[in-house]
Design a protein around this motif. Structure first.
Motif, PDB file in Angstrom:
ATOM      1  N   GLN A  89       0.835  -1.203   0.000  1.00 37.43           N
ATOM      2  CA  GLN A  89       0.000   0.000   0.000  1.00 37.43           C
ATOM      3  C   GLN A  89       0.871   1.256   0.000  1.00 37.43           C
ATOM      4  O   GLN A  89       1.875   1.323   0.707  1.00 37.43           O
ATOM      5  N   TYR A  90       0.450   2.229  -0.798  1.00 40.99           N
ATOM      6  CA  TYR A  90       1.126   3.513  -0.849  1.00 40.99           C
ATOM      7  C   TYR A  90       0.226   4.587  -0.235  1.00 40.99           C
ATOM      8  O   TYR A  90      -0.964   4.376  -0.053  1.00 40.99           O
ATOM      9  N   ARG A  91       0.804   5.721   0.064  1.00 41.59           N
ATOM     10  CA  ARG A  91       0.120   6.739   0.858  1.00 41.59           C
ATOM     11  C   ARG A  91       0.087   8.085   0.131  1.00 41.59           C
ATOM     12  O   ARG A  91       1.044   8.469  -0.539  1.00 41.59           O
TER      13      ARG A  91
ATOM     14  N   GLN B 186      -5.112  21.918  -5.938  1.00 46.09           N
ATOM     15  CA  GLN B 186      -3.940  21.419  -5.225  1.00 46.09           C
ATOM     16  C   GLN B 186      -4.004  19.899  -5.080  1.00 46.09           C
ATOM     17  O   GLN B 186      -2.994  19.203  -5.221  1.00 46.09           O
ATOM     18  N   MET B 187      -5.185  19.381  -4.771  1.00 43.38           N
ATOM     19  CA  MET B 187      -5.347  17.940  -4.654  1.00 43.38           C
ATOM     20  C   MET B 187      -5.049  17.249  -5.980  1.00 43.38           C
ATOM     21  O   MET B 187      -4.335  16.230  -6.026  1.00 43.38           O
ATOM     22  N   MET B 188      -5.557  17.786  -7.082  1.00 43.08           N
ATOM     23  CA  MET B 188      -5.333  17.170  -8.387  1.00 43.08           C
ATOM     24  C   MET B 188      -3.858  17.198  -8.770  1.00 43.08           C
ATOM     25  O   MET B 188      -3.351  16.247  -9.375  1.00 43.08           O
TER      26      MET B 188
ATOM     27  N   HIS C 291       1.842  11.830  -8.010  1.00 41.04           N
ATOM     28  CA  HIS C 291       2.157  10.633  -7.219  1.00 41.04           C
ATOM     29  C   HIS C 291       2.614   9.501  -8.141  1.00 41.04           C
ATOM     30  O   HIS C 291       1.915   9.138  -9.085  1.00 41.04           O
ATOM     31  N   PRO C 292       3.785   8.918  -7.877  1.00 40.07           N
ATOM     32  CA  PRO C 292       4.338   7.918  -8.807  1.00 40.07           C
ATOM     33  C   PRO C 292       3.567   6.601  -8.849  1.00 40.07           C
ATOM     34  O   PRO C 292       3.740   5.815  -9.788  1.00 40.07           O
TER      35      PRO C 292
ATOM     36  N   PHE D 198      -9.177   6.944  -7.102  1.00 41.35           N
ATOM     37  CA  PHE D 198      -8.831   7.704  -5.899  1.00 41.35           C
ATOM     38  C   PHE D 198      -9.878   8.779  -5.634  1.00 41.35           C
ATOM     39  O   PHE D 198     -10.360   8.939  -4.503  1.00 41.35           O
ATOM     40  N   LEU D 199     -10.253   9.524  -6.666  1.00 42.99           N
ATOM     41  CA  LEU D 199     -11.240  10.589  -6.516  1.00 42.99           C
ATOM     42  C   LEU D 199     -12.601  10.039  -6.101  1.00 42.99           C
ATOM     43  O   LEU D 199     -13.284  10.636  -5.272  1.00 42.99           O
TER      44      LEU D 199
END
Length: 336
Positions: free
Chosen positions: A107-109, A120-122, A128-129, A174-175
């Motif tokens: 899991q990544y964060r 900013q969120m987008m 994010h890799p 994610f969204l």
């Protein structure tokens, strides 16, 4: 009568069979050949044999045929779950198979802070890799259409939190998760709201919560919310600086007098009521604050310069607080 030459052949077969069985058992419980923690990806739709071959190529196992036999004998040949896994020294092929069947992928964060804007969120999601980008910046305006909420403005509709996800999760997945989280939090806050609030819909609560999020200091959310709630009750303008900033095309760190006077849909100095949309992503404390404001009749607040605010009931008291905390005691700088 048994032929004389058959007995040695039978013995050889038994010995070979026993040796193979012993070698198979050794394979099952022998530690894999790695001395460091590593990652391994099970591709989507990969067969048991293909995974065994990949394990052998990486040097984790030396008998891919035994791996296939293990999976088929255990009835788990078709139970492997795709994803990226953490392989640790000392694991055995039995444990590897159990891991790949469990779906306990790496899991990544990504942390979405309270008060961030949708943009900013987008930007953070795109950078994010381990999140797979399917949306271009020109697609952002249509995100709500993709989430089944056509025509809605995306600002404020995603809950700020720490999210864990496997590698390859798409930006839209994610969204969707962050949006469902916000819907749940907003619905719960609205259902438990106090009576007689000057808010007609959950969306109005979301808008006000976003303003509170940008204004409140630590532990002050309910007091800041109370000021805005009281202003709405009295028909006063909210006069919130963050709403002005949100409506500006460019912000260099200073709000000037012309900015206060320039009318935009988000200028709560020139327009009454709430702005047309949220101005940020509000957290749980802000949602709770606007649905359960503090018991206060304060109408003003000003920053003390230490992250907290001074709250005032009258304009005169507020003016004195501004001179004291913002203008270093120089009343001549307050203006007319």
């Amino acid at each position: 009568m048994m032929k004389r030459g058959f007995i040695p052949l039978l013995l050889v077969a038994l010995i070979l069979g026993g040796g193979l069985f012993w070698d198979y058992q050794r394979f099952l419980d022998a530690p894999i050949t790695t001395h460091t923690e590593q990652t391994f990806r099970v591709p989507q739709g990969a067969s048991l044999r293909a995974v065994g071959d990949r394990l052998a190529e990486r040097g984790f196992i030396d008998r891919p045929l035994y791996w296939e036999i293990l999976g088929r004998r255990s009835g788990q040949a078709r139970s492997l779950r795709a994803g990226e896994y953490r392989i640790e020294p000392g694991m055995t092929p039995r444990q590897l198979l159990a891991l790949f069947v469990s779906g306990r992928t790496l899991q990544y964060r990504l942390v979405i802070p309270e008060g961030w804007t949708f943009r900013q969120m987008m930007d953070a999601i795109a950078a994010h890799p381990h999140l797979k980008s399917t949306l271009e910046p020109e697609d952002y305006a249509g995100v709500m259409d993709r989430l089944g909420r056509p025509g809605e403005h995306p600002e404020g509709w995603f809950f700020p939190d720490t999210y864990l996800f496997p590698d390859g999760t798409t930006d839209l997945e994610f969204l969707r998760r962050a949006h469902r989280h916000m819907e749940t939090e907003l619905e719960a806050a609205w259902e438990e709201r106090e009576e007689d609030l000057p808010l007609e819909t959950p969306y109005e609560a979301l808008i006000l919560a976003s303003i509170v999020q940008k204004e409140a200091g630590q532990g002050e959310h309910d007091r800041v919310a109370a000021v805005f709630i009281e202003r709405l009750r009295r028909g006063m303008r909210l006069q919130s600086d963050p709403t002005i900033i949100y409506g500006m095309e460019r912000f260099d760190g200073d709000i000037r007098r012309q900015d206060l006077r320039r009318d935009t849909p988000y200028n709560t100095y020139t327009r009454e009521g709430l702005p047309p949309t949220p101005i940020a992503l509000p957290g749980a404390a802000s949602l709770q604050a606007v649905t359960h404001p503090a018991d206060s009749d304060a109408l003003f607040f000003v920053g003390r310069g230490d992250g907290t605010h001074h709250f005032s009931k009258t304009y005169r008291e507020h003016r004195e607080a501004v001179i004291r905390f913002q203008l270093d005691g120089d009343a001549s700088r307050y203006g007319p």
